[in-house]
Design a protein around this motif. Structure first.
Motif, PDB file in Angstrom:
ATOM      1  N   GLN B 199       0.824  -1.186   0.381  1.00 50.69           N
ATOM      2  CA  GLN B 199       0.406   0.028  -0.245  1.00 50.69           C
ATOM      3  C   GLN B 199       0.561   1.901   0.245  1.00 50.69           C
ATOM      4  OE1 GLN B 199      -3.088  -0.668   3.060  1.00 50.69           O
ATOM      5  NE2 GLN B 199      -4.560   0.297   1.656  1.00 50.69           N
ATOM      6  N   GLN B 200       1.935   1.338   0.604  1.00 46.71           N
ATOM      7  CA  GLN B 200       2.886   2.529   0.934  1.00 46.71           C
ATOM      8  C   GLN B 200       3.596   2.737  -0.273  1.00 46.71           C
ATOM      9  OE1 GLN B 200       2.925   4.355   3.664  1.00 46.71           O
ATOM     10  NE2 GLN B 200       1.204   3.595   4.693  1.00 46.71           N
ATOM     11  N   MET B 201       3.965   2.103  -1.125  1.00 43.55           N
ATOM     12  CA  MET B 201       5.129   1.726  -1.821  1.00 43.55           C
ATOM     13  C   MET B 201       5.150   1.612  -3.697  1.00 43.55           C
ATOM     14  SD  MET B 201       8.985   0.926  -0.613  1.00 43.55           S
ATOM     15  CE  MET B 201       8.413  -1.127  -0.702  1.00 43.55           C
ATOM     16  N   CYS B 202       3.682  -0.061  -3.657  1.00 46.11           N
ATOM     17  CA  CYS B 202       3.950   0.085  -4.493  1.00 46.11           C
ATOM     18  C   CYS B 202       2.296   0.466  -6.305  1.00 46.11           C
ATOM     19  CB  CYS B 202       3.753  -1.728  -4.937  1.00 46.11           C
ATOM     20  SG  CYS B 202       4.663  -2.942  -4.693  1.00 46.11           S
ATOM     21  N   ARG B 203       2.356   0.137  -7.617  1.00 43.62           N
ATOM     22  CA  ARG B 203       1.422   0.946  -7.902  1.00 43.62           C
ATOM     23  C   ARG B 203       0.799  -0.226  -8.234  1.00 43.62           C
ATOM     24  NH1 ARG B 203       5.753   4.353  -9.419  1.00 43.62           N
ATOM     25  NH2 ARG B 203       7.048   3.639 -10.276  1.00 43.62           N
ATOM     26  N   ASN B 204       1.074  -0.927  -8.715  1.00 46.06           N
ATOM     27  CA  ASN B 204       0.388  -2.345  -8.899  1.00 46.06           C
ATOM     28  C   ASN B 204       0.761  -4.150  -8.312  1.00 46.06           C
ATOM     29  OD1 ASN B 204      -0.667  -1.209 -11.315  1.00 46.06           O
ATOM     30  ND2 ASN B 204       1.470  -0.609 -12.264  1.00 46.06           N
ATOM     31  N   ALA B 205      -0.406  -4.988  -8.287  1.00 44.66           N
ATOM     32  CA  ALA B 205       0.082  -6.142  -7.458  1.00 44.66           C
ATOM     33  C   ALA B 205      -0.348  -7.366  -7.788  1.00 44.66           C
ATOM     34  CB  ALA B 205      -0.875  -5.735  -5.524  1.00 44.66           C
ATOM     35  N   ALA B 206       0.546  -8.694  -7.761  1.00 37.77           N
ATOM     36  CA  ALA B 206      -0.376  -9.004  -8.314  1.00 37.77           C
ATOM     37  C   ALA B 206      -0.976 -10.259  -6.744  1.00 37.77           C
ATOM     38  CB  ALA B 206       0.362  -9.908  -9.184  1.00 37.77           C
ATOM     39  N   ILE B 207      -2.459 -10.335  -6.622  1.00 33.36           N
ATOM     40  CA  ILE B 207      -2.386 -11.413  -5.594  1.00 33.36           C
ATOM     41  C   ILE B 207      -2.122 -12.454  -6.077  1.00 33.36           C
ATOM     42  CG2 ILE B 207      -4.045 -12.074  -3.707  1.00 33.36           C
ATOM     43  CD1 ILE B 207      -5.242  -8.828  -3.523  1.00 33.36           C
ATOM     44  N   ILE B 208      -1.638 -13.720  -5.224  1.00 30.60           N
ATOM     45  CA  ILE B 208      -1.068 -14.956  -5.399  1.00 30.60           C
ATOM     46  C   ILE B 208      -1.844 -15.777  -4.294  1.00 30.60           C
ATOM     47  CG2 ILE B 208       0.291 -16.799  -6.506  1.00 30.60           C
ATOM     48  CD1 ILE B 208       2.637 -14.653  -6.559  1.00 30.60           C
ATOM     49  N   LYS B 209      -2.577 -16.751  -4.851  1.00 32.57           N
ATOM     50  CA  LYS B 209      -2.497 -18.325  -4.336  1.00 32.57           C
ATOM     51  C   LYS B 209      -2.505 -19.129  -4.917  1.00 32.57           C
ATOM     52  CE  LYS B 209      -7.567 -19.808  -2.063  1.00 32.57           C
ATOM     53  NZ  LYS B 209      -8.678 -19.623  -2.019  1.00 32.57           N
ATOM     54  N   GLU B 210      -2.128 -20.279  -3.821  1.00 28.80           N
ATOM     55  CA  GLU B 210      -1.394 -21.991  -4.837  1.00 28.80           C
ATOM     56  C   GLU B 210      -1.203 -21.991  -6.211  1.00 28.80           C
ATOM     57  OE1 GLU B 210      -5.340 -23.450  -3.276  1.00 28.80           O
ATOM     58  OE2 GLU B 210      -5.057 -23.502  -1.835  1.00 28.80           O
ATOM     59  N   GLY B 211      -0.125 -20.905  -6.023  1.00 27.88           N
ATOM     60  CA  GLY B 211       0.426 -20.768  -7.639  1.00 27.88           C
ATOM     61  C   GLY B 211      -0.413 -20.399  -8.697  1.00 27.88           C
ATOM     62  N   GLU B 212      -1.371 -20.089  -8.203  1.00 28.03           N
ATOM     63  CA  GLU B 212      -2.319 -18.838  -8.772  1.00 28.03           C
ATOM     64  C   GLU B 212      -2.072 -17.639  -9.132  1.00 28.03           C
ATOM     65  OE1 GLU B 212      -5.075 -21.639 -11.420  1.00 28.03           O
ATOM     66  OE2 GLU B 212      -5.059 -21.578  -8.894  1.00 28.03           O
ATOM     67  N   ILE B 213      -2.383 -16.833 -10.248  1.00 25.91           N
ATOM     68  CA  ILE B 213      -2.648 -15.350  -9.600  1.00 25.91           C
ATOM     69  C   ILE B 213      -4.394 -14.757  -9.980  1.00 25.91           C
ATOM     70  CG2 ILE B 213      -2.454 -12.854 -10.425  1.00 25.91           C
ATOM     71  CD1 ILE B 213       0.107 -13.741 -11.416  1.00 25.91           C
ATOM     72  N   VAL B 214      -4.637 -14.398  -8.606  1.00 30.18           N
ATOM     73  CA  VAL B 214      -5.990 -14.120  -8.566  1.00 30.18           C
ATOM     74  C   VAL B 214      -6.856 -13.033  -8.293  1.00 30.18           C
ATOM     75  CG1 VAL B 214      -6.543 -17.062  -6.775  1.00 30.18           C
ATOM     76  CG2 VAL B 214      -5.408 -14.048  -5.458  1.00 30.18           C
ATOM     77  N   ARG B 215      -5.868 -11.927  -8.189  1.00 29.80           N
ATOM     78  CA  ARG B 215      -6.046 -10.482  -8.655  1.00 29.80           C
ATOM     79  C   ARG B 215      -5.080 -10.073  -8.762  1.00 29.80           C
ATOM     80  NH1 ARG B 215     -10.821  -7.747  -8.795  1.00 29.80           N
ATOM     81  NH2 ARG B 215     -11.505  -9.924  -7.713  1.00 29.80           N
ATOM     82  N   LEU B 216      -4.987  -8.846 -10.354  1.00 27.54           N
ATOM     83  CA  LEU B 216      -3.949  -8.231 -10.962  1.00 27.54           C
ATOM     84  C   LEU B 216      -4.308  -6.884 -11.151  1.00 27.54           C
ATOM     85  CD1 LEU B 216      -0.916  -8.155 -11.976  1.00 27.54           C
ATOM     86  CD2 LEU B 216      -1.836  -9.198 -14.226  1.00 27.54           C
ATOM     87  N   ASP B 217      -3.933  -5.930 -10.353  1.00 33.96           N
ATOM     88  CA  ASP B 217      -4.426  -4.563 -10.588  1.00 33.96           C
ATOM     89  C   ASP B 217      -3.353  -3.552 -10.519  1.00 33.96           C
ATOM     90  OD1 ASP B 217      -5.710  -3.167 -11.823  1.00 33.96           O
ATOM     91  OD2 ASP B 217      -7.861  -3.852 -11.081  1.00 33.96           O
ATOM     92  N   SER B 218      -3.864  -1.662 -10.292  1.00 33.98           N
ATOM     93  CA  SER B 218      -2.933  -0.414  -9.432  1.00 33.98           C
ATOM     94  C   SER B 218      -3.656  -1.226  -8.246  1.00 33.98           C
ATOM     95  CB  SER B 218      -3.716  -0.335  -9.879  1.00 33.98           C
ATOM     96  OG  SER B 218      -4.752   0.364 -10.164  1.00 33.98           O
ATOM     97  N   VAL B 219      -2.562  -0.955  -7.336  1.00 35.39           N
ATOM     98  CA  VAL B 219      -3.097  -0.612  -5.787  1.00 35.39           C
ATOM     99  C   VAL B 219      -4.046   0.158  -5.463  1.00 35.39           C
ATOM    100  CG1 VAL B 219      -2.442  -0.337  -3.378  1.00 35.39           C
ATOM    101  CG2 VAL B 219      -0.366  -1.486  -5.068  1.00 35.39           C
ATOM    102  N   ARG B 220      -4.264   1.154  -6.322  1.00 33.76           N
ATOM    103  CA  ARG B 220      -5.502   2.476  -6.104  1.00 33.76           C
ATOM    104  C   ARG B 220      -7.027   1.105  -5.913  1.00 33.76           C
ATOM    105  NH1 ARG B 220      -5.027   7.685  -9.651  1.00 33.76           N
ATOM    106  NH2 ARG B 220      -3.522   7.866  -8.220  1.00 33.76           N
ATOM    107  N   ASN B 221      -6.719   0.156  -7.034  1.00 35.86           N
ATOM    108  CA  ASN B 221      -8.534  -0.418  -8.006  1.00 35.86           C
ATOM    109  C   ASN B 221      -8.328  -1.164  -6.686  1.00 35.86           C
ATOM    110  OD1 ASN B 221      -8.825   1.439 -10.233  1.00 35.86           O
ATOM    111  ND2 ASN B 221      -7.630   0.042 -11.687  1.00 35.86           N
TER     112      ASN B 221
END
Lengths: 255, 299
Positions: B199-221
């Motif tokens: 939240q403090q540093m990144c512009r974009n993030a991917a949330i990974i669960k059990e080897g799969e990306i479950v959400r990929l978006d900007s931190v703002r979104n």
């Protein structure tokens, strides 16, 4: 290519710094051990043994004892350095860099050869306190010393690649290398053995290394020197290729 | 320009564990990107594949357009790596560790020494250059790994849980330094399970669960995905909570209560209402990090 050359120089420099930093482990112990061989086998027992091919027993064992130190030092250097890098995970410094596999192999092998040659030279100098060693052909001495150090450095690298713990680092050295060295004609000429044992001894590659090296000192050998040289070259090439293949596959170093 | 392009990346370990299951991911040049996930989610496996410490099972990976199957050396030159665990020789000198790494990247000794001095000064370790690495404190060791990763001036810095187990002061210092690097154009990819860090540093993030990306978006979104947020409000003296029942207030103690705000509700409106009711507000803060809430809802 220049980039790979710099990486190679860096790895060799790193290995030399390591050898010098822990000189009490890398340079001193072989001198003490080999001095004991000169005293016990050369002086105490050797005085009871008659000359071999016209050479005193003390002089006869000098090449073998020097070669023993070269082999142990080259092998020990590479296996401990490579396994140490694996154990502390600083092998990753090389894996994340654009270093070719041959550079990694060559760097570690050079470290082994350098330590082997330095220890070999020191043991040879030490032998001057016990006898007056002669050198028949310096080029043969150097070729056998370098090729033997290279072969055992390469073998040690394979050991280091596969080793998963310190026990596996020591197993090959303790249970295979040491017996092969002692049965490789370091302390005797195989011509003094019964024919069956002579033939059995010829299966030991160490015999060819020790005898080729001894030829460089005295001009005689129990086995063919050209064959010994060819054997060393073949072993070097084969072990080199095996190491390159292992590193390319990432065996023992990558998940 | 794309810094990282991953297509259908799969990694199955010999044990049969499927650590990465067909990941697709693109990270733009200059981005500050987070791979976010619980322990064992596959974050470290993905970056280990990028840097050459793990062989992938299938899929393609390109670093600044260089396919790691065909041009890995070119790709490696553009990346600096800060692993999670200390992976330098503890018995080497600080200066040697950094200079040697430069040499492994093909930088000649003169330039390696210069570059080493530059990065060691930058991370505040120049005075320690002749010290054995094992004598450094934990924070210094982590800074040493950053210096080593930067010595060949990479275009992208990859950090695997860089602030795991470090104290708050060092964490903030590291954040500042990473922001500075990013502002100079260095792409930063980090794995973390600290949501605050993302939240403090990144512009974009991917949330990974059990080897799969479950959400990929900007931190703002990602923040916007939170439908409701709980705030903790501290007051000098508690009053009856009449008039704000729609916020579902819950009294915590004699000076604190919690309220829930829907996404379309403004915190300021609530605060004005509270002041009109005579509340003397001393502090207002969200109960949880927004991403933490999303993260927990996704896992």
């Amino acid at each position: 290519m220049k980039e790979q050359w710099i990486a190679f120089q860096t790895l060799v420099r790193k290995e030399i710094i390591r050898i010098l930093r822990i000189w009490t482990q890398t340079l001193l112990p072989p001198l003490v051990t080999q001095a004991l061989y000169f005293i016990i086998f050369g002086k105490f027992i050797g005085s009871q043994v008659k000359a071999i091919h016209g050479v005193s027993y003390m002089s006869f064992i000098v090449p073998g004892i020097v070669m023993m130190a070269v082999i142990n030092s080259a092998y020990g250097n590479v296996v401990s350095s490579f396994f140490g890098a694996k154990f502390q995970r600083n092998i990753e410094e090389m894996l994340v860099a654009p270093m070719k596999e041959w550079v990694i192999v060559a760097g570690f092998i050079c470290g082994g050869i350098i330590r082997g040659l330095v220890v070999g030279a020191l043991v040879f100098l030490m032998s001057c306190f016990f006898t007056h060693p002669t050198v028949y052909q310096i080029s043969i001495v150097m070729v056998f010393m370098i090729l033997t150090a290279a072969v055992f450095s390469l073998a040690a690298l394979i050991n280091g690649i596969f080793a998963r713990n310190f026990d596996e680092v020591a197993i090959f050295q303790n249970f295979i290398l040491v017996p092969l060295i002692y049965l490789g004609g370091v302390f005797y000429s195989i011509l003094s053995l019964p024919p069956t044992w002579q033939n059995f001894s010829k299966l030991n590659p160490l015999l060819y290394m020790v005898n080729g090296f001894r030829y460089g000192f005295f001009g005689f050998s129990d086995v063919s020197v050209p064959f010994s040289t060819a054997l060393l070259i073949v072993l070097t090439v084969v072990l080199w290729q095996v190491n390159i293949w292992l590193l390319k596959k990432g065996i023992g170093i990558k998940n | 320009m794309v810094a990282i392009e991953i297509n259908n990346l799969v990694k199955t370990y010999k044990t049969g564990t499927k650590a990465v299951k067909g990941v697709d991911l693109t990270v733009a040049q200059g981005d500050f990107f987070a791979l976010l996930g619980a322990n064992g989610a596959g974050k470290t496996t993905i970056i280990s594949i990028l840097i050459g410490l793990v062989n992938k099972t299938s899929g393609t990976v390109k670093i600044f357009g260089h396919d790691i199957d065909r041009e890995f050396d070119q790709a490696k030159r553009l990346m600096g790596v800060v692993p999670q665990e200390f992976n330098f020789n503890m018995f080497e000198r600080v200066g040697d560790i950094v200079t040697i790494q430069a040499g492994f990247f093909g930088i000649d000794r003169t330039n390696a020494l210069k570059s080493s001095e530059e990065v060691l000064k930058k991370v505040g370790l120049w005075e320690k250059r002749t010290a054995m690495a094992r004598t450094l404190s934990g924070g210094m060791k982590r800074r040493l790994m950053i210096a080593r990763a930067l010595v060949h001036k990479p275009r992208m810095l990859i950090l695997d849980e860089p602030t795991a187990g470090v104290d708050v002061q060092l964490r903030f210092g590291m954040w500042d330094y990473l922001r500075e690097l990013n502002s100079q154009g260095v792409t930063v990819l980090l794995t973390t399970h600290y949501l605050e860090e993302v939240q403090q540093m990144c512009r974009n993030a991917a949330i990974i669960k059990e080897g799969e990306i479950v959400r990929l978006d900007s931190v703002r979104n990602l923040n916007k995905l939170i439908k409701q947020e709980t705030y903790v409000i501290a007051v000098k003296k508690m009053q009856p909570l009449s008039g704000i029942e729609s916020y579902h207030p819950v009294v915590v103690d004699e000076h604190t209560f919690e309220v829930n705000l829907n996404r379309d509700e403004q915190l300021n409106d609530l605060l004005i209402k509270l002041m009109e009711h005579g509340f003397d507000i001393t502090d207002v803060h969200p109960k949880e990090q927004r991403l933490e809430k999303l993260f927990l809802s996704l896992l």
